[in-house]
Enzyme design. Structure first.
Site, PDB file in Angstrom:
ATOM      1  CE  LYS A 105      17.004 -21.881  10.812  1.00 25.56           C
ATOM      2  NZ  LYS A 105      17.644 -20.578  10.903  1.00 25.56           N
TER       3      LYS A 105
ATOM      4  CE  LYS B  67       9.911 -15.122  19.649  1.00 29.01           C
ATOM      5  NZ  LYS B  67      10.864 -15.518  18.617  1.00 29.01           N
TER       6      LYS B  67
ATOM      7  CE  LYS C 279       6.359 -20.389  11.645  1.00 26.16           C
ATOM      8  NZ  LYS C 279       6.910 -19.143  12.219  1.00 26.16           N
TER       9      LYS C 279
ATOM     10  CG  ASP D 282       6.555 -17.801  16.172  1.00 24.47           C
ATOM     11  OD1 ASP D 282       6.426 -17.641  14.953  1.00 24.47           O
ATOM     12  OD2 ASP D 282       7.476 -17.291  16.833  1.00 24.47           O
TER      13      ASP D 282
ATOM     14  CG  HIS E  73      13.034 -19.595   8.253  1.00 27.22           C
ATOM     15  ND1 HIS E  73      12.047 -19.410   9.176  1.00 27.22           N
ATOM     16  CD2 HIS E  73      14.200 -19.456   8.919  1.00 27.22           C
ATOM     17  CE1 HIS E  73      12.597 -19.159  10.352  1.00 27.22           C
ATOM     18  NE2 HIS E  73      13.910 -19.185  10.226  1.00 27.22           N
TER      19      HIS E  73
ATOM     20  CG  HIS F 240      10.477 -23.104  12.840  1.00 29.77           C
ATOM     21  ND1 HIS F 240      10.114 -22.989  11.525  1.00 29.77           N
ATOM     22  CD2 HIS F 240      10.575 -21.838  13.303  1.00 29.77           C
ATOM     23  CE1 HIS F 240       9.997 -21.708  11.207  1.00 29.77           C
ATOM     24  NE2 HIS F 240      10.268 -20.983  12.268  1.00 29.77           N
TER      25      HIS F 240
ATOM     26  NE  ARG G 214      -3.465  -2.248   2.700  1.00 33.74           N
ATOM     27  CZ  ARG G 214      -3.155  -3.178   3.599  1.00 33.74           C
ATOM     28  NH1 ARG G 214      -2.154  -2.995   4.433  1.00 33.74           N
ATOM     29  NH2 ARG G 214      -3.850  -4.294   3.657  1.00 33.74           N
TER      30      ARG G 214
ATOM     31  CD  GLU H 248      13.789 -17.409  18.528  1.00 33.21           C
ATOM     32  OE1 GLU H 248      14.152 -16.682  17.590  1.00 33.21           O
ATOM     33  OE2 GLU H 248      12.606 -17.587  18.844  1.00 33.21           O
TER      34      GLU H 248
HETATM   35  C1  BG6 Z   1      10.284 -17.464  12.833  1.00 31.02           C
HETATM   36  C2  BG6 Z   1       9.493 -17.097  14.051  1.00 31.02           C
HETATM   37  O1  BG6 Z   1       9.559 -18.345  12.026  1.00 31.02           O
HETATM   38  O2  BG6 Z   1      11.498 -18.078  13.241  1.00 31.02           O
HETATM   39  C3  BG6 Z   1      10.293 -16.208  14.974  1.00 31.02           C
HETATM   40  O3  BG6 Z   1       8.295 -16.436  13.660  1.00 31.02           O
HETATM   41  C4  BG6 Z   1      11.628 -16.830  15.301  1.00 31.02           C
HETATM   42  O4  BG6 Z   1       9.584 -15.939  16.173  1.00 31.02           O
HETATM   43  C5  BG6 Z   1      12.333 -17.261  14.025  1.00 31.02           C
HETATM   44  O5  BG6 Z   1      12.415 -15.877  15.990  1.00 31.02           O
HETATM   45  C6  BG6 Z   1      13.583 -18.060  14.333  1.00 31.02           C
HETATM   46  O6  BG6 Z   1      14.271 -18.295  13.141  1.00 31.02           O
HETATM   47  P1  BG6 Z   1      15.856 -18.343  13.118  1.00 31.02           P
HETATM   48  O7  BG6 Z   1      16.194 -18.675  11.712  1.00 31.02           O
HETATM   49  O8  BG6 Z   1      16.334 -16.997  13.557  1.00 31.02           O
HETATM   50  O9  BG6 Z   1      16.225 -19.414  14.088  1.00 31.02           O
END
Ligand code: BG6
Length: 505
Positions: free
Chosen positions: A206, A354, A172, A259, A202, A264, A63, A240
């Site tokens: 990796k 986190k 996602k 999440d 993603h 993952h 937008r 994290e």
């Molecule tokens: C994302 C999550 O898919 O993956 C995030 O939404 C998370 O909350 C992230 O921090 C972690 O990815 P990576 O590649 O930094 O381990």
């Protein structure tokens, strides 16, 4: 004590299999963080590696009233800040920058799609893009229906008939629960064939996640041990150090279970637990992963309270866009079972959160203890600890095997040592970023590293009862862990009950 190992024979890193064909990539949500931090830096890195097709355009759609020049400038800043190939290579940017275009529009406005169609037709002519289109939906799932229907109505989605192709990558979280994921899948299926649908997680891009399959199926010595006869338990950790930062609004809707765990963690678990596929084809691999998801034991209400520990870090409720009485979990520890022949009775302990003490993602398999100690001395036998095989996903990517060894000397002393392979030391350089691999695969039409419809639904089918349980009985004691710690006290209990402890990281 650790022993480093080096590569005996390694081909040059990162050799591409096939070139990506000419195409236009249209990014919906181009003014968002993902585009600046991940997508465009990944495209730039591909361009630097000579892997981006020469006939290519990335067209941002959002937008915000940007011109092409303003979009390029903004993306240039993103590349300079986030590309793994810093500093910016001016010559490469001079070639790549002009491949970026911008189209301003409302997602719901049919006229914006008519303009988009014209723009793409012009780009096809000017840049020889062969009519191929990759649509990237970097938007919340609530926007998917509008965008997909408008694309279809504007004639922008080709049928999968061998002519110019259209594919869509969707971000996602793919739904909020089983019902919404099914509805989303049904919607996608009305507009796109499954072969045109690329659900991105993603983690699968990796390097070290891809190496799980290579490690398991390209080595004959580990696979015979990879089962309930030799493995005592498995730990999968994704810790994290960062908090939710500016993503409070998103995170309040998702929480750690949607999440990280639903996507993952379950992807990594299925790669760790799956059977060898019949071939390396995308669907054979994905079918084996699906079987693991189907074999996950659905937790009963009475075991749930024991096998699930949730946490929220102190300070989360003060993050921007977070409710002051939020009960959204930012930490989860779970004990999970895969009810199949290979894994019956072997607990998989998952933990993720986190603001934890350290950023580390790894899988470790603790092997069964030796059946009997032959050394006849408590001081020796007590020092023999089970073997642990660790696949370090990030950072410090590598593989380590812990085993017992005689400590040199005249007396019998046993020590624990580790054979340790570091990716960086062995292969050198920086591995490609997950998004580089995944964008290239989507251009090439290789869906191996993307989630299939049935797997996404199977993952939701397993986690939805847990989400429902939490909704009925929201955790009362939040916040319950300090930033920089290893999570709530109760998570230690989960392991202690089984007379175990989380691995020290
Ligand atoms: C994302 C999550 O898919 O993956 C995030 O939404 C998370 O909350 C992230 O921090 C972690 O990815 P990576 O590649 O930094 O381990």
């Amino acid at each position: 004590m650790s022993t480093r190992v080096a590569a005996v024979s390694a081909p040059p890193a990162g050799t591409a299999r096939t070139e990506a064909p000419p195409c236009a990539m249209v990014i919906f949500g181009a003014s968002g963080d993902l585009t600046r931090r991940k997508l465009v830096p990944a495209l730039y890195n591909l361009a630097r590696g000579g892997l981006l097709p020469e006939n290519f355009a990335a067209l941002g759609f959002a937008r915000r009233p940007w011109s092409d020049a303003a979009f390029r400038e903004e993306m240039g800043r993103g590349v300079a800040e986030f590309s793994r190939l810093a500093p910016l290579d001016r010559a490469c940017w001079e070639r790549f920058g002009p491949q970026l275009e911008y189209a301003e529009g409302e997602f719901a406005d049919p006229a914006a799609y008519a303009r988009l169609a014209e723009r793409l037709a012009d780009l096809d002519q000017a840049r020889g893009l062969a009519g191929n289109r990759l649509f990237y939906l970097a938007v919340p799932p609530t926007e998917f229906p509008t965008i997909l229907h408008r694309l279809k109505a504007a004639g922008l989605i080709h049928p999968p008939d061998g002519g110019p192709w259209s594919r869509a990558i969707v971000e996602k979280p793919f739904g909020r629960d089983l019902e919404s994921a099914r509805a989303l899948n049904a919607l996608l299926a009305r507009v796109l064939h499954e072969s045109q649908t690329f659900r991105i997680d993603h983690y699968l891009g990796k390097e070290t996640v891809q190496n799980i399959l290579v490690f398991r199926f390209a080595n004959s010595i580990f696979e015979p041990l990879w089962n309930r006869n030799y493995v005592e338990y498995v730990e999968i950790c994704a810790a994290e150090t960062i908090g939710v930062g500016t993503r409070g609004k998103f995170y309040e809707q998702t929480g750690v279970l949607r999440d990280l765990v639903q996507s993952h963690m379950l992807e990594v678990l299925s790669l760790t637990a799956m059977e060898p596929p019949t071939t390396g084809e995308a669907d054979d691999i994905r079918s084996e992963k699906l079987k693991v998801l189907h074999a996950l034991r659905v937790p009963w209400e009475d075991t749930m309270a024991r096998d699930l520990v949730l946490g929220q870090y102190r300070g989360y409720r003060a993050e921007p866009d977070v409710a002051p009485d939020s009960v959204t979990p930012t930490y989860a520890a779970l004990r999970v079972f895969v009810d199949n022949w290979r894994w019956q009775g072997v607990p998989f302990y998952l933990r993720t959160g986190k603001k934890l003490a350290k950023r580390v993602t790894e899988i470790s398999l603790t092997m069964r203890p030796i059946p009997l100690c032959l050394f006849g001395r408590a001081d020796v036998c007590d020092r023999i600890v089970p073997n642990v095989l660790t696949l370090r996903i990030q950072p410090d990517e590598g593989i380590a095997l812990r085993f017992a060894s005689k400590v040199p000397g005249l007396d019998l002393k046993v020590g624990t040592v580790a054979m340790d392979m570091s990716y960086r030391e062995t292969f050198g350089g920086e591995p490609p970023e997950a998004y580089e691999r995944l964008l290239l695969d989507a251009m090439r039409g290789d869906a191996t590293l993307f989630s299939r419809r049935d797997a996404v639904e199977a993952a939701w089918a397993w986690i939805t009862p847990i989400l429902d349980f939490i909704e009925r009985q929201p955790p009362g004691e939040f916040p319950n862990y300090e930033p920089g710690s290893w999570g709530p006290e109760r998570a230690l209990e989960l392991m202690r009950r089984d007379r175990r402890a989380w691995r020290e990281l």
